[in-house]
Design a protein around this motif. Structure first.
Motif, PDB file in Angstrom:
ATOM      1  N   LEU A  60       0.899  -1.351   0.075  1.00 38.31           N
ATOM      2  CA  LEU A  60      -0.027   0.213   0.014  1.00 38.31           C
ATOM      3  C   LEU A  60       0.790   1.298   0.044  1.00 38.31           C
ATOM      4  O   LEU A  60       0.464   2.217  -0.616  1.00 38.31           O
ATOM      5  N   ARG A  64       0.650   4.341  -2.647  1.00 35.12           N
ATOM      6  CA  ARG A  64       0.220   5.512  -2.273  1.00 35.12           C
ATOM      7  C   ARG A  64       1.267   6.745  -2.639  1.00 35.12           C
ATOM      8  O   ARG A  64       1.219   7.713  -3.011  1.00 35.12           O
ATOM      9  N   ARG A  88      -5.719  -0.782  -8.312  1.00 30.18           N
ATOM     10  CA  ARG A  88      -6.724  -1.831  -7.429  1.00 30.18           C
ATOM     11  C   ARG A  88      -7.074  -2.878  -8.269  1.00 30.18           C
ATOM     12  O   ARG A  88      -6.951  -4.015  -7.577  1.00 30.18           O
ATOM     13  N   ALA A 106      -6.527  -2.925  -1.926  1.00 32.61           N
ATOM     14  CA  ALA A 106      -7.693  -3.307  -1.305  1.00 32.61           C
ATOM     15  C   ALA A 106      -8.218  -1.974  -0.660  1.00 32.61           C
ATOM     16  O   ALA A 106      -9.420  -1.621  -0.777  1.00 32.61           O
ATOM     17  N   THR A 107      -7.314  -1.297   0.105  1.00 32.61           N
ATOM     18  CA  THR A 107      -7.488  -0.186   0.733  1.00 32.61           C
ATOM     19  C   THR A 107      -7.281   1.099   0.228  1.00 32.61           C
ATOM     20  O   THR A 107      -7.223   2.192   0.869  1.00 32.61           O
ATOM     21  N   ALA A 109      -7.264   4.590  -1.555  1.00 33.80           N
ATOM     22  CA  ALA A 109      -8.321   5.641  -1.684  1.00 33.80           C
ATOM     23  C   ALA A 109      -8.399   6.100  -3.018  1.00 33.80           C
ATOM     24  O   ALA A 109      -7.316   6.248  -3.783  1.00 33.80           O
TER      25      ALA A 109
END
Length: 309
Positions: A60, A64, A88, A106-107, A109
């Motif tokens: 992640l 990001r 994603r 999965a997370t 944004a």
């Protein structure tokens, strides 16, 4: 030099596997496949610069970091949102196929894209647009008949320009006055059209298409000047040229006619679900933005007309 030339072999292999998945299993259009691959290649290139050598190492924090870099490069929110979605979808595929132990994205944004209301024609401007094409077709040339038929069908059905140029003669059902459309994701839908579009199509098929058709035309409904399937650029040029002849009308292309058709359907009392089905929207939220257009028009009319506005 291609971006993938800089990637280590494990990343190149997984990108090739992903391309086969997009083409063979998801049956996406070549344009969509290229867009997904370009975004994913960008993710992997960024991860490689951070010292990773395999897609399984994606996490992640890396995703990001990649999005943050895109933002510093001045990418729009719409572009950032699309690229986050591409990342994603890719990481979900990695996890689902056992190429990664977990879904790193999965997370992740999605940056919220700015939503702008589309420019649309008023109903009288849409009539003037068709009238301009009819006036230009007074000489009865095949191209003139074709142009009227294309504009009538674009506005009557709200189809995308890619869907219009992909139509074959057999996709038109004159007994029911409907056209069979192959939309995004190869999803097929049936869209009705009215009497003006039916008359324009009849004239084109009887007197225009046979005169223009050349070897290699196949079953294409609409033909270009050389007698083969017309391309999207020619349709866009036509719409912009005819729009310029309508005083005060916004400079829109074929997609603007799609927006106009949706707006006028809702203003005429059509329900959202029906309009969603006609336009081939996967999500009702996409169709709902046209309600904002109609509300905005209503507000302007109120402010102009009501003495206590």
């Amino acid at each position: 030099m291609d971006e993938t030339d800089l990637l280590p072999e494990p990343m190149v292999r997984v990108l090739a596997d992903y391309e086969r998945h997009l083409r063979a299993e998801r049956d996406l259009t070549p344009h969509t496949v290229r867009a997904y691959l370009a975004d994913v290649a960008g993710v992997l290139e960024h991860a490689h610069r951070l010292g990773q050598t395999d897609a399984a190492e994606l996490d992640l924090r890396t995703l990001r970091s990649w999005l943050a870099k895109q933002q510093t490069l001045g990418r729009s929110r719409t572009t950032l949102a699309r690229r986050a979605t591409a990342a994603r979808v890719f990481t979900a595929w990695l996890a689902r196929t056992g190429r990664a132990s977990a879904d790193a994205g999965a997370t992740l944004a999605t940056p919220r894209a700015h939503r702008t209301l589309p420019s649309v024609l008023r109903a009288d401007e849409a009539r003037d647009l068709i009238a301009a094409a009819v006036a230009a077709a007074d000489d009865g040339t095949p191209v003139g008949l074709r142009d009227v038929a294309m504009l009538e069908l674009l506005y009557a059905t709200g189809v995308r320009v890619g869907e219009l140029v992909g139509l074959d003669v057999d996709d038109v059902d004159r007994e029911r006055d409907v056209v069979r459309v192959l939309g995004k994701g190869r999803k097929e839908r049936t869209v009705p059209f009215g009497r003006p579009a039916a008359a324009a199509l009849d004239a084109w098929l009887r007197r225009g298409r046979p005169a223009l058709m050349a070897e290699g035309a196949g079953g294409a409904l609409f033909l270009g000047a050389r007698g083969r399937r017309i391309d999207q650029r020619a349709v866009r040029t036509l719409v912009h040229r005819r729009i310029a002849e309508v005083p005060g009308a916004p400079d829109i292309g074929p997609h603007g006619l799609r927006h106009s058709a949706a707006t006028h359907l809702l203003e005429g009392g059509a329900d959202l679900r029906s309009v969603q089905e006609l336009l081939g929207h996967a999500s009702l939220a996409t169709t709902q933005r046209y309600t904002h257009v109609t509300t905005d028009r209503l507000r302007r009319a109120y402010q102009q007309a009501h003495p206590r506005a």
